[in-house]
Design a protein around this motif. Structure first.
Motif, PDB file in Angstrom:
ATOM      1  N   VAL A 172       2.890  -5.620   1.827  1.00  0.00           N
ATOM      2  CA  VAL A 172       1.871  -6.357   2.569  1.00  0.00           C
ATOM      3  C   VAL A 172       1.903  -7.824   2.152  1.00  0.00           C
ATOM      4  O   VAL A 172       1.726  -8.720   2.953  1.00  0.00           O
TER       5      VAL A 172
ATOM      6  N   HIS B 299      -8.930 -16.374  11.408  1.00  0.00           N
ATOM      7  CA  HIS B 299      -7.768 -16.495  12.265  1.00  0.00           C
ATOM      8  C   HIS B 299      -8.047 -17.418  13.433  1.00  0.00           C
ATOM      9  O   HIS B 299      -7.330 -17.454  14.400  1.00  0.00           O
TER      10      HIS B 299
ATOM     11  N   TYR C 293       0.847  -1.205   0.000  1.00  0.00           N
ATOM     12  CA  TYR C 293       0.000   0.000   0.000  1.00  0.00           C
ATOM     13  C   TYR C 293       0.875   1.244   0.000  1.00  0.00           C
ATOM     14  O   TYR C 293       0.634   2.184  -0.725  1.00  0.00           O
TER      15      TYR C 293
ATOM     16  N   PRO D 285      -2.128 -14.559  11.818  1.00  0.00           N
ATOM     17  CA  PRO D 285      -2.493 -13.515  12.783  1.00  0.00           C
ATOM     18  C   PRO D 285      -3.017 -12.264  12.095  1.00  0.00           C
ATOM     19  O   PRO D 285      -2.849 -12.100  10.891  1.00  0.00           O
ATOM     20  N   SER D 286      -3.623 -11.410  12.888  1.00  0.00           N
ATOM     21  CA  SER D 286      -4.207 -10.182  12.350  1.00  0.00           C
ATOM     22  C   SER D 286      -3.139  -9.336  11.650  1.00  0.00           C
ATOM     23  O   SER D 286      -2.022  -9.216  12.130  1.00  0.00           O
ATOM     24  N   GLY D 287      -3.513  -8.804  10.490  1.00  0.00           N
ATOM     25  CA  GLY D 287      -2.597  -7.919   9.779  1.00  0.00           C
ATOM     26  C   GLY D 287      -1.595  -8.621   8.898  1.00  0.00           C
ATOM     27  O   GLY D 287      -0.705  -7.982   8.342  1.00  0.00           O
TER      28      GLY D 287
ATOM     29  N   GLY E 165      -2.159  -9.980   6.079  1.00  0.00           N
ATOM     30  CA  GLY E 165      -2.433  -9.773   4.657  1.00  0.00           C
ATOM     31  C   GLY E 165      -3.477 -10.701   4.071  1.00  0.00           C
ATOM     32  O   GLY E 165      -3.608 -10.790   2.853  1.00  0.00           O
ATOM     33  N   LYS E 166      -4.276 -11.353   4.923  1.00  0.00           N
ATOM     34  CA  LYS E 166      -5.274 -12.289   4.411  1.00  0.00           C
ATOM     35  C   LYS E 166      -6.351 -11.573   3.607  1.00  0.00           C
ATOM     36  O   LYS E 166      -6.656 -11.958   2.475  1.00  0.00           O
ATOM     37  N   SER E 167      -6.905 -10.513   4.201  1.00  0.00           N
ATOM     38  CA  SER E 167      -7.964  -9.788   3.492  1.00  0.00           C
ATOM     39  C   SER E 167      -7.426  -9.150   2.230  1.00  0.00           C
ATOM     40  O   SER E 167      -8.100  -9.114   1.202  1.00  0.00           O
ATOM     41  N   THR E 168      -6.205  -8.644   2.311  1.00  0.00           N
ATOM     42  CA  THR E 168      -5.591  -8.046   1.132  1.00  0.00           C
ATOM     43  C   THR E 168      -5.500  -9.065   0.006  1.00  0.00           C
ATOM     44  O   THR E 168      -5.818  -8.760  -1.142  1.00  0.00           O
TER      45      THR E 168
END
Ligand SMILES: Nc1ncnc2c1ncn2[C@@H]1O[C@H](COP(=O)(O)OP(=O)(O)OP(=O)(O)O)[C@@H](O)[C@H]1O
Ligand SMILES: [Mg+2]
Lengths: 382, 274
Positions: free
Chosen positions: A19, A193, A13, A38-40, A42-45
């Motif tokens: 990411v 997660h 980004y 874990p959170s952050g 890059g899964k959603s990305t």
């Protein structure tokens, strides 16, 4: 059924902070692949890149026979279920389900037929005239699933679809999603997660950390042969007990305890030979009281600090003279906080304050000082 | 704050805004002689008609151009309201959803134009419109102001409130850019759209300097500007007529506002209720 292939996909980004590091992934036709991390990380990305909602910096995405790298989202034939469901608040459930069909300019009669078929399938018949604001979380989830399946996409993307549901419902809906995916045979990428969700759903699991794949494989295989300390700590009810060890002559020495290399499986033995410092991982559920054991084992002695009762099992926290390795360094490798207490998970009710536990040599996990597994090549080919 | 105090404050504020209109309303039912007779010493009849009559309205209706001019104002109101709402919707959509270089700067620059008074840009604006050959035309009046920073701001904020996932869901469900706007965003910002429309409709009644400059034919003039020209400092002015015409002029705005105000609050309530 369509196969999804990601070839060295990268995304950042802001300049300089990637990411997704060059990312490769193959989901076979009809496979349910779970991305977990874990959170952050890059899964959603990653899902947004597959869906075309974000532009990738570099790389290639193939779906079935098509190269969809530069295709607009609406022409990708991908359906996505969002964490907050993203139902159209101004439309009734019926119109929410019909929305994708209307965009395809289907005939009104066909739309009615399909909507009622999907509504029956997902038990939404009673709710068709309600607005999303009049639905419970579980019902919204079903509408979101319905909207995803109604136009028979080539690929499903689900981004933490159950995280807004309570625990009991989550287990139930999880099963429904699994059945639905099996029945339709549509390839699915599922992000979560929650490691229990991940293990129960996945044909194959992809463990991610900081935009990089740590390990890919069936859940059972990753559990048994984790590729590194991070993957080992991620799966399982509690992370393994990590201890520092040394190879001295033909033995593995861990604190006061030691174990002849000859007792280990062949591949492990050769991989360990010639090393000095190592870490070992002992899964809490693999520890047994020595009196139950009949063969040569690695034995740990310790004093119980406290006990936690979870259902019919018990987590016994203890400290051992074997001690624990540098907790800060291990925590960094594992990506989570690890204390210097050891844990034994058992179904026995009464336990003494002094414990003597053994583990079968082939159940011990070995890692080098960088946290990479020794002797077990857990990850299969991408 | 204490309750009675708050109530009083509201009353005073309301009175402050309503009083001039009420005075104009009262004056429009008077006779000119009546008005001048009581102007000297302060009494109730300085403000209220002693013998109310609708004579002034009769005279207003016989004004040769008032009805045309009133029509001009109302038409301009509809055009400006609709035009600014559409342009604000498009600009607000782009400023909220499209990612491009300088987006934030553009938005601030646009807001900055709010601080430039119209009077300052009037002369250059006149020349531009003249060179376009639009002086003395309806579109010459309307076009320069059909883009409104306030409108863009209002609608951009409303679109920001619509979760982006809704756009994402729509575009995966097969909607293109326009369809996303029309089917996923528009229905969820109805309150802001109506507010924007209404605001710019009513704004037209405040126009004075620009139509005075850019419209020199009486047929095309706006009612409020034409009324002002009834006040003639050289001869005695028919004030009752001026007031009656003014009341007639604000009537359409009042009616439209009364009708739409209902949608304003109710539609905001439905979009707010997630
Ligand atoms: N639009 C964006 N602009 C800038 N940075 C972003 C944007 N979206 C995500 N990021 C960053 O990218 C990284 C990965 O985010 P992502 O949402 O993919 O994580 P995630 O694995 O889905 O996490 P979670 O489990 O919390 O949902 C994060 O560090 C996040 O801050
Ligand atoms: Mg996420």
């Amino acid at each position: 059924m369509h196969k999804l292939v990601l070839r060295s996909v990268t995304k950042s980004y802001a300049a300089g902070s990637a990411v997704l590091k060059p990312f490769d992934l193959v989901a076979q036709a009809g496979e349910l692949v779970v991305l977990v991390g874990p959170s952050g990380c890059g899964k959603s990305t990653l899902l947004k890149l597959i869906a075309g909602l974000e532009k990738l910096d570099d790389g290639q995405i193939l779906l079935g026979e098509r190269d969809i790298t530069n295709v607009e989202p609406r022409h990708r034939r991908i359906a996505m279920v969002f964490q907050n469901y993203a139902l159209y608040p101004h439309l009734s459930v019926r119109e929410n389900l019909a929305y994708p069909l209307r965009r395809q300019k289907l005939r009104a009669a066909d739309i009615v037929l399909k909507v009622s078929a999907v509504a029956r399938q997902l038990r939404l018949d009673e709710l068709l005239d309600r607005r999303p604001s009049q639905l419970s979380g579980g019902q919204k989830q079903r509408v979101a699933m319905g909207r995803a399946i109604i136009r028979e996409p080539d690929l499903f993307l689900l981004d933490e679809p159950l995280s807004n549901l309570d625990a009991a419902l989550r287990t139930h809906v999880r099963g429904e999603i699994r059945d639905l995916q099996r029945r339709l045979g549509t390839t699915m990428i599922y992000v979560t997660h929650d490691q229990v969700e991940a293990q129960t759903l996945a044909d194959r699991l992809v463990i991610m950390r900081n935009g990089e794949v740590q390990q890919v494989g069936p859940p059972q295989e990753i559990y048994e042969r984790p590729a590194n300390i991070f993957a080992a700590a991620f799966l399982g009810t509690a992370p393994p007990n990590f201890l520092a060890g040394r190879i001295v002559d033909d033995r593995v020495e861990i604190g006061q305890a030691s174990l002849p290399l000859a007792d280990l499986p062949g591949e492990c033995r050769t991989a360990l030979a010639g090393r000095e410092q190592i870490y070992v991982g002992l899964r809490p559920e693999m520890l047994r009281p020595t009196c139950d054991l009949d063969r040569d084992h690695f034995v740990l002695r310790g004093k119980v600090i406290r006990r936690e009762i979870v259902g019919n099992s018990q987590n016994v926290h203890f400290r051992s003279e074997a001690g624990s390795a540098d907790a800060a360094k291990l925590s960094a490798l594992a990506g989570r906080h690890l204390s210097d207490e050891l844990v034994w998970t058992t179904e026995r009710a009464g336990t003494d304050d002094a414990v003597e536990l053994g583990i079968r040599p082939e159940s011990i996990l070995f890692f080098d000082t960088d946290g990479v597994a020794i002797g077990a090549h857990g990850s299969d080919a991408l | 704050m204490k309750r009675p105090l708050r109530f009083m404050l509201r009353l005073v504020l309301a009175a402050l805004f309503v009083a001039p209109i009420l005075l104009a309303l009262a004056a429009s039912f008077r006779d000119n002689s009546d008005m001048y007779r009581y102007a000297g010493s302060l009494s109730l009849w300085t403000f209220l008609p002693a013998e109310p009559g609708i004579d002034a309205y009769r005279r207003a209706f016989t004004l040769p151009l008032l009805q045309t001019q009133l029509f001009n104002t109302v038409l301009l109101g509809f055009v400006m309201a609709t035009g600014t709402t559409v342009s604000s919707l498009l600009a607000g959509y782009a400023l909220s959803r499209f990612r491009f270089r300088g987006r934030q700067a553009l938005f601030l620059l646009m807001l900055f134009t709010l601080f430039i008074p119209v009077d300052v840009i009037l002369p250059p604006l006149f020349f531009v419109v003249r060179d376009l050959g639009l002086i003395d035309s309806f579109w010459g009046l309307a076009l320069p102001f059909i883009f409104s920073p306030i409108g863009v701001y209002l609608i951009r904020q409303a679109i920001e409130e619509v979760p982006r996932e809704l756009d994402h869901a729509a575009s995966l469900d097969g909607a293109g850019l326009w369809e996303v706007l029309r089917t996923a965003i528009l229905p969820n910002i109805r309150g802001a759209l109506i507010a924007c429309w209404l605001m710019h409709f009513v704004f037209v009644w405040e126009w004075y300097l620009w139509p005075l400059t850019a419209m020199r034919s009486d047929d095309g003039q706006l009612a409020q500007v034409a009324i002002a020209s009834l006040i003639d400092p050289l001869r005695s002015t028919d004030y009752a007529l001026v007031f009656a015409a003014a009341i007639l002029t604000i009537l359409p705005a009042f009616v439209v506002f009364a009708i739409l105000q209902r949608f304003l609050t109710s539609s905001q309530a439905t979009t707010g209720g997630k």
